[in-house]
Write a protein that holds these residues in place. Structure first.
Motif, PDB file in Angstrom:
ATOM      1  N   VAL A 146      -7.522  -1.631  -5.689  1.00 21.54           N
ATOM      2  CA  VAL A 146      -8.187  -0.403  -4.930  1.00 21.54           C
ATOM      3  C   VAL A 146      -8.849  -0.726  -3.687  1.00 21.54           C
ATOM      4  CG1 VAL A 146      -9.921   1.616  -5.139  1.00 21.54           C
ATOM      5  CG2 VAL A 146      -8.536   0.840  -7.093  1.00 21.54           C
TER       6      VAL A 146
ATOM      7  N   TYR B 208      -2.392  12.712  -5.635  1.00 18.93           N
ATOM      8  CA  TYR B 208      -2.232  12.085  -6.991  1.00 18.93           C
ATOM      9  C   TYR B 208      -0.785  11.903  -7.186  1.00 18.93           C
ATOM     10  CZ  TYR B 208      -1.543  11.591 -11.719  1.00 18.93           C
ATOM     11  OH  TYR B 208      -0.934  11.429 -13.381  1.00 18.93           O
TER      12      TYR B 208
ATOM     13  N   THR C 246      -2.737  -2.538  -9.939  1.00 18.26           N
ATOM     14  CA  THR C 246      -3.336  -1.567  -8.928  1.00 18.26           C
ATOM     15  C   THR C 246      -4.364  -2.556  -7.995  1.00 18.26           C
ATOM     16  OG1 THR C 246      -4.747  -0.589  -9.993  1.00 18.26           O
ATOM     17  CG2 THR C 246      -2.742   0.429  -9.805  1.00 18.26           C
TER      18      THR C 246
ATOM     19  N   MET D 288       1.170   9.783  -4.980  1.00 20.95           N
ATOM     20  CA  MET D 288       0.903   8.285  -5.079  1.00 20.95           C
ATOM     21  C   MET D 288       1.407   7.805  -6.245  1.00 20.95           C
ATOM     22  SD  MET D 288      -3.342   7.896  -3.874  1.00 20.95           S
ATOM     23  CE  MET D 288      -3.869   9.227  -4.365  1.00 20.95           C
TER      24      MET D 288
ATOM     25  N   THR E 242      -1.705  10.460  -0.057  1.00 18.53           N
ATOM     26  CA  THR E 242      -2.841  10.615  -0.463  1.00 18.53           C
ATOM     27  C   THR E 242      -3.052  11.651  -1.541  1.00 18.53           C
ATOM     28  OG1 THR E 242      -3.014  12.479   1.299  1.00 18.53           O
ATOM     29  CG2 THR E 242      -3.613  10.168   2.154  1.00 18.53           C
TER      30      THR E 242
ATOM     31  N   ILE F 133      -4.105   1.092  -3.683  1.00 17.69           N
ATOM     32  CA  ILE F 133      -4.376   2.624  -3.790  1.00 17.69           C
ATOM     33  C   ILE F 133      -5.683   2.840  -3.325  1.00 17.69           C
ATOM     34  CG2 ILE F 133      -5.012   4.450  -5.611  1.00 17.69           C
ATOM     35  CD1 ILE F 133      -2.044   3.800  -5.501  1.00 17.69           C
ATOM     36  N   PRO F 134      -5.770   3.849  -2.332  1.00 20.57           N
ATOM     37  CA  PRO F 134      -7.262   4.192  -1.725  1.00 20.57           C
ATOM     38  C   PRO F 134      -8.197   4.796  -2.618  1.00 20.57           C
ATOM     39  CG  PRO F 134      -5.566   6.062  -1.181  1.00 20.57           C
ATOM     40  CD  PRO F 134      -4.900   4.844  -1.854  1.00 20.57           C
TER      41      PRO F 134
ATOM     42  N   GLY G  26      -7.040   9.082  -5.819  1.00 14.37           N
ATOM     43  CA  GLY G  26      -6.591   7.596  -6.058  1.00 14.37           C
ATOM     44  C   GLY G  26      -6.970   6.726  -7.425  1.00 14.37           C
TER      45      GLY G  26
ATOM     46  N   THR H 281     -10.210   7.048  -3.500  1.00 16.62           N
ATOM     47  CA  THR H 281     -10.575   8.772  -3.562  1.00 16.62           C
ATOM     48  C   THR H 281     -10.551   9.179  -5.002  1.00 16.62           C
ATOM     49  OG1 THR H 281      -8.050   9.096  -3.657  1.00 16.62           O
ATOM     50  CG2 THR H 281      -9.249   8.680  -1.326  1.00 16.62           C
TER      51      THR H 281
ATOM     52  N   GLU I 106       0.857  -1.058  -0.003  1.00 16.33           N
ATOM     53  CA  GLU I 106      -0.091  -0.034   0.175  1.00 16.33           C
ATOM     54  C   GLU I 106       1.064   1.151   0.019  1.00 16.33           C
ATOM     55  OE1 GLU I 106      -4.116   1.524   2.174  1.00 16.33           O
ATOM     56  OE2 GLU I 106      -3.121  -0.323   2.978  1.00 16.33           O
TER      57      GLU I 106
END
Length: 218
Positions: free
Chosen positions: A106, A63, A104, A66, A61, A84-85, A90, A87, A57
């Motif tokens: 999510v 772009y 990825t 990340m 937070t 990736i969270p 995200g 959001t 992870e």
């Protein structure tokens, strides 16, 4: 249905691999912090042990960071999948990483629309957190059922990882619904083997065998 272990404990992972049932691992900085090792080192160690998908992870937070961190994680090993969270930033990151060929997962998905957005962005996996929904008096597995139907409707290749699994019934329901993967703690994996009638059957078999051997004078 594939089984991932949700852990950073390398001994549990090795024991799970010995069973021949573990297909991958999901982990995060919180789990690794309990192990007293460097995050990147443990991720590489897990990848070399499992030789399958290992979700690691990001901690940023926004772009830009990340994406930068995802590239760094992906460079650690070919088996790394970047978590990736769910959001707005995200999903921007997922779209960019998809274009770069970086896989990825999510995470922190709590409804089927979030999962749909992640699939549209190009996520390799989506992780609905069923246990956390159960904790607030929602039915987490209903969300999984919705996601399975939506992905089937539109032919999304994104795989569904049922996460935040607390007990074997979550695993059973996930299998019945057609989820692709469950990610579970090692102790839940061990519970999947258990049934009292199996134990009774083995005990009776061994008793019968001992009686037979005694009758044969062995």
């Amino acid at each position: 249905m594939k089984i991932f272990l949700d852990t950073a404990n390398i001994e549990d992972i090795r024991e799970g691999m010995k069973l021949g049932l573990v297909d991958g691992v999901t982990t995060n900085p919180t789990l690794v912090s309990r192990e007293g090792v460097k995050f990147e080192d443990r991720v590489v160690e897990i990848c070399e042990t499992v030789k399958g998908p290992v979700s690691a992870e990001v901690t940023s937070t926004d772009y830009e960071n990340m994406v930068l961190q995802a590239r760094e994680l992906a460079s650690l090993n070919e088996h790394v999948v970047v978590k990736i969270p769910m959001t707005r930033d995200g999903m921007r990151a997922v779209k960019t990483l998809y274009g770069e060929g970086i896989k990825t997962n999510v995470t922190l998905i709590f409804n089927s629309l979030q999962a749909t957005l992640a699939a549209k962005a190009g996520a390799t996996y989506v992780s609905p957190f069923v246990g956390r929904l159960d904790d607030i008096a929602s039915n987490g597995m209903e969300i999984v059922e919705e996601i399975v139907r939506i992905f089937a409707n539109y032919g999304y290749s994104t795989e569904i990882i049922v996460a935040s699994v607390r007990h074997p019934m979550h695993v059973l329901e996930a299998a019945l619904m057609g989820a692709d993967i469950v990610t579970i703690p090692y102790e839940v994996l061990l519970k999947l083997f258990n049934h009292p009638l199996t134990d009774i059957g083995i005990e009776r078999f061994m008793d019968d065998w001992k009686r037979y051997q005694k009758q044969q004078g062995k």
